[in-house]
Write a protein that holds these residues in place. Structure first.
Motif, PDB file in Angstrom:
ATOM      1  N   PHE A  20       0.821  -1.208   0.000  1.00  0.00           N
ATOM      2  CA  PHE A  20       0.000   0.000   0.000  1.00  0.00           C
ATOM      3  C   PHE A  20       0.853   1.255   0.000  1.00  0.00           C
ATOM      4  CE2 PHE A  20      -3.318  -2.914   1.166  1.00  0.00           C
ATOM      5  CZ  PHE A  20      -4.331  -2.447   0.363  1.00  0.00           C
TER       6      PHE A  20
ATOM      7  N   GLU B 243     -11.685   2.067  -3.000  1.00  0.00           N
ATOM      8  CA  GLU B 243     -11.389   0.632  -3.099  1.00  0.00           C
ATOM      9  C   GLU B 243     -12.640  -0.202  -2.831  1.00  0.00           C
ATOM     10  OE1 GLU B 243      -8.036   0.626  -0.553  1.00  0.00           O
ATOM     11  OE2 GLU B 243      -6.634   0.849  -2.217  1.00  0.00           O
TER      12      GLU B 243
ATOM     13  N   SER C 255     -14.631   0.038  -6.043  1.00  0.00           N
ATOM     14  CA  SER C 255     -14.049  -0.606  -7.227  1.00  0.00           C
ATOM     15  C   SER C 255     -14.203  -2.127  -7.160  1.00  0.00           C
ATOM     16  CB  SER C 255     -12.569  -0.256  -7.347  1.00  0.00           C
ATOM     17  OG  SER C 255     -11.797  -1.043  -6.467  1.00  0.00           O
ATOM     18  N   GLY C 256     -14.346  -2.659  -5.965  1.00  0.00           N
ATOM     19  CA  GLY C 256     -14.526  -4.103  -5.820  1.00  0.00           C
ATOM     20  C   GLY C 256     -13.255  -4.819  -5.395  1.00  0.00           C
ATOM     21  N   ILE C 257     -12.139  -4.080  -5.301  1.00  0.00           N
ATOM     22  CA  ILE C 257     -10.875  -4.735  -4.957  1.00  0.00           C
ATOM     23  C   ILE C 257     -10.862  -5.214  -3.508  1.00  0.00           C
ATOM     24  CG2 ILE C 257      -9.492  -2.749  -4.199  1.00  0.00           C
ATOM     25  CD1 ILE C 257      -7.228  -3.985  -5.996  1.00  0.00           C
TER      26      ILE C 257
ATOM     27  N   GLU D  58     -12.877  -7.080  -2.233  1.00  0.00           N
ATOM     28  CA  GLU D  58     -13.190  -8.515  -2.268  1.00  0.00           C
ATOM     29  C   GLU D  58     -11.890  -9.326  -2.391  1.00  0.00           C
ATOM     30  OE1 GLU D  58     -16.304  -9.440  -5.040  1.00  0.00           O
ATOM     31  OE2 GLU D  58     -15.876 -11.586  -4.971  1.00  0.00           O
ATOM     32  N   LEU D  59     -10.973  -8.774  -3.182  1.00  0.00           N
ATOM     33  CA  LEU D  59      -9.681  -9.441  -3.360  1.00  0.00           C
ATOM     34  C   LEU D  59      -8.891  -9.396  -2.045  1.00  0.00           C
ATOM     35  CD1 LEU D  59      -8.093 -10.713  -5.747  1.00  0.00           C
ATOM     36  CD2 LEU D  59      -6.915  -8.532  -5.963  1.00  0.00           C
ATOM     37  N   PHE D  60      -8.940  -8.243  -1.360  1.00  0.00           N
ATOM     38  CA  PHE D  60      -8.226  -8.114  -0.087  1.00  0.00           C
ATOM     39  C   PHE D  60      -8.762  -9.118   0.932  1.00  0.00           C
ATOM     40  CE2 PHE D  60      -7.634  -3.270  -0.933  1.00  0.00           C
ATOM     41  CZ  PHE D  60      -6.749  -3.575  -1.937  1.00  0.00           C
ATOM     42  N   ARG D  61     -10.094  -9.282   0.917  1.00  0.00           N
ATOM     43  CA  ARG D  61     -10.709 -10.177   1.908  1.00  0.00           C
ATOM     44  C   ARG D  61     -10.252 -11.609   1.712  1.00  0.00           C
ATOM     45  NH1 ARG D  61     -16.461  -7.715   0.723  1.00  0.00           N
ATOM     46  NH2 ARG D  61     -16.291  -5.820   1.928  1.00  0.00           N
TER      47      ARG D  61
END
Lengths: 440, 315
Positions: A14, A269, A272-274, A276-279
């Motif tokens: 980050f 974020e 944008s839907g990202i 979900e990727l982090f989760r």
């Protein structure tokens, strides 16, 4: 050890990402650096280090009789009454005021001496066309000082006249004393009663003579205004308007930039839907938040450094205190401001909402942080709002360090640090919830 | 090793009154390409989200990599790659920066330049590594997302509609990538609404209205849809009604004979490999000259439609 390295690598994800995104916008950076500097510079040019000059119209029935006095009075008000004119018609003068051709109309009373001799105050009527309470206050102050000055000069001229008149009175007294002395010597011995009465009379006349001597020896200015004032500050620093406001401008800018960047960061974020990727990925809310804090702290510190350098070298704003105190104050201000920004980002549904909240906070900071109005003028419950804003602490810290040359005020520092820590913990909890909310 | 990398039993997920996934039971063997096929909104993405731990199941059990996803540790998550349907990477970062970000997210070591370049070669984006993501075409974005999914070399890949909205040529290329990944030992769980892509999978799960209708091999699916193998027969002579009746009475033939034209029919048999000889004998006995006799491979579109129609008829 490997886990720790992985933790650092995840933090760096980050840090790198946020900084690249910011530095990819050179125009934004230029605006952030040059914008406040130019504002401070223009602010300094726009506002001279003195009060507003009031264009004044005097209304008098007989201008020739009083023109000289007006000239004399206005000279002593050169800073606030430079431009003036004289009208005989009050209606015309008020029309000029309404048309913004003059700022203040002063109606001089007719035959003021006669009014005073009739045991009444001669009244000056002062008119203005202001709606700003501060400008109204300013005009009231100028009018009061103006009338005080007239009173003073009137009294002084009276004293001058009386001091001149008292000369003959004093001569008469001297003659009276000599005569009394002659009478006292002529009283036959044994007439104690008469001798005592004449001696008392002689003493009274001598006292009166001495008082008159004192009165005549005093300057009329001292008689009229026996007391004067001399104001000195504990910190013997003469600041320009720019110099005084520079720390507050730096604080407001750093708070606003931090809040704006941070407030957009997470909400974007999420949308944008990202997220979900982090989760699904191994990154945690703590790592995400710390990474973001570090990147914006770094950027904010660089920004603060550049703006401060420009302010010090080009605008000659002093830093009288220790540089390390200044750095610490800036870092803790950024830390707390980022906490506010991330909180906004976590409770906002859209970018627009986040920007609106940031703007509201900027507005609140301008009014409540002591930027324009002294906090001591504020009523008690409102001060709690003021002290919940990082800018309030920041302005106090930077003004003390830069302009007073004192060290970091410990209570203020602890206060803002506590706000920063609490906000970090709240943000962490909210981000964890956001990253795990779908489990429910 | 053919153990199951994913196992679910009566997995159900509801949102309020709506049932997104209903009593889903399946096993996905390690090292396979598992296709999850179904129309839009049938529960494919919800299933993936349950399997990745994004959603908690309403009821039922599931095990991914040997444990329920809600119990995943960081080390478990590092074994999973997840390609989300839409492009979620950062438009203001370059291809290379996005890939680096994804690598850091998974804690991939700092000496990763070689691996990232290899991945870019794999998805054919090496020449575009300094392009901003916002300047990429839809297909390139998809390839970048795939590279970002692979950046930590995950054991198990969840690819949610990886080929949605891209042209057929690129879709084919993607399946070549997937085959390549399988060859490297990865397990791929791929959802798609292009039923034709089922042909590239080892196993296919057919999803409809939140229910898993069946899990089969691609051939098995065809057989299930038609009740056996389909054999096409074309003769030089006209095929009359009596011929069709006789054919339908043969023990190897299942159901009705389908008329394609006057001289061409399709029959469904239990096993095409053994049925051909019997059918040739029958032709000779009927004095029919066979111009063509071959096993037909119906398109998966037809297979899928037939399966769904059967399911709807059952309901």
């Amino acid at each position: 050890m490997i886990r720790f390295f992985k933790f650092l690598i995840r933090l760096s994800s980050f840090m790198g990402k946020e900084l690249i995104e910011i530095f990819r916008q050179p125009k934004l950076i230029l605006t952030l650096v040059l914008g406040p500097f130019l504002i401070m510079f223009l602010f300094g040019l726009a506002y001279p280090d003195q009060g507003r000059t009031l264009r004044t119209t005097f209304v008098v029935t007989d201008p020739n009789s009083i023109k000289e006095q007006i000239n004399t009075f206005t000279r002593s008000f050169s800073s606030s009454l430079v431009n003036y004119d004289i009208e005989t018609d009050k209606v015309l003068a008020l029309e000029k005021l309404a048309n913004n051709q003059t700022d203040m109309v002063i109606v001089i009373p007719d035959a003021p001496l006669k009014t005073i001799q009739n045991n009444q105050q001669a009244e000056f009527l002062v008119y203005h066309n202001e709606i700003d309470p501060f400008q109204i206050g300013y005009i009231q102050s100028v009018a009061r000082i103006y009338v005080d000055e007239i009173n003073r000069q009137f009294l002084q001229s009276m004293v001058d006249q009386e001091q001149g008149d008292s000369k003959s009175l004093q001569e008469n007294l001297e003659a009276a004393i000599i005569k009394t002395q002659a009478i006292r010597k002529a009283i036959p011995p044994g007439d104690v009663t008469t001798a005592t009465q004449v001696a008392d009379l002689e003493k009274d006349l001598t006292d009166l003579h001495e008082k008159l001597t004192t009165f005549r020896s005093l300057a009329s200015g001292v008689v009229v205004s026996p007391f004067s004032e001399k104001v000195s500050g504990l910190f013997n620093v003469l600041l320009s308007v720019t110099g005084f406001f520079a720390p507050a401008v730096i604080v407001l800018l750093l708070q606003h930039v931090s809040i704006t960047f941070a407030s957009l960061s997470i909400v974007r974020e999420t949308r944008s839907g990202i997220m979900e990727l982090f989760r699904v990925s191994p990154i945690t809310a703590f790592e995400t938040l710390v990474g973001k804090y570090l990147s914006y702290l770094f950027f904010g510190s660089v920004l603060a450094g550049v703006i401060t350098a420009l302010a010090v070298w080009l605008l000659k704003v002093p830093i009288l205190g220790r540089l390390q105190d200044y750095v610490l104050a800036v870092v803790v201000l950024l830390f707390a401001s980022l906490g506010v920004g991330f909180l906004i980002s976590l409770i906002s549904e859209t970018d627009t909402q986040a920007v609106q909240y940031s703007m509201l906070l900027l507005l609140a900071s301008i009014f409540f942080s002591g930027f324009f109005l002294d906090l001591r003028m504020m009523k008690e419950p409102i001060t709690y709002i003021a002290w919940s804003l990082p800018a309030t602490y920041g302005i106090r810290m930077l003004q003390d360090i830069m302009l007073r040359g004192t060290s970091l005020p410990p209570l203020i520092f602890l206060g803002i640090a506590a706000i920063g820590i609490v906000l970090f913990l709240v943000d962490w909890i909210l981000l964890r919830k956001k990253m795990e909310s779908q489990y429910a | 090793m053919l153990d199951n990398i994913i196992e679910t039993q009566d997995l159900t997920k509801t949102f309020g009154a709506g049932v997104a996934v209903q009593s889903l039971s399946m096993q996905v063997p390690r090292g396979t390409i598992f296709g999850f096929v179904g129309p839009s909104g049938c529960g494919k993405t919800t299933t993936v989200r349950l399997l990745t731990g994004f959603y908690k199941p309403t009821s039922g059990t599931l095990s991914v990599l040997g444990k329920p996803p809600t119990d995943f540790l960081k080390s478990d998550r590092e074994k999973i790659g997840y390609l989300i349907q839409q492009f979620v990477l950062y438009p203001d970062l370059t291809v290379w920066e996005n890939l680096n970000f994804a690598a850091s997210l998974y804690g991939v070591g700092l000496f990763r330049r070689g691996r990232l370049n290899k991945l870019l070669d794999f998805v054919e984006l090496r020449g575009d590594k300094y392009k901003l993501a916002r300047d990429l075409s839809g297909g390139m974005k998809r390839r970048l997302s795939l590279a970002a999914t692979l950046v930590h070399n995950p054991e198990l890949l969840f690819l949610d509609e990886p080929t949605a909205g891209i042209d057929p040529l690129l879709r084919r290329k993607f399946w070549d990538y997937f085959k390549g990944l399988q060859a490297e030992g990865h397990t791929l769980f791929i959802t798609t609404q292009y039923v034709g892509e089922a042909a590239f999978c080892d196993l296919v799960g057919v999803m409809y209205d939140g229910r898993l209708l069946m899990i089969e091999t691609p051939d098995g699916l065809r057989r299930k849809a038609y009740g056996g193998d389909v054999i096409g027969i074309r003769t030089n002579e006209e095929l009359r009604f009596e011929h069709r009746q006789q054919l339908e009475s043969l023990p190897i033939v299942r159901g009705k004979v389908k008329i394609v034209s006057d001289q061409e029919i399709e029959v469904i048999v239990d096993d095409a490999s053994t049925a051909v000889a019997t059918l040739l004998e029958w032709s000779q006995a009927q004095k029919l000259t066979v111009a063509m006799m071959e096993q037909k491979s119906p398109s998966f579109d037809d297979v899928f439609i037939r399966l769904i129609e059967t399911e709807v008829a059952h309901d």
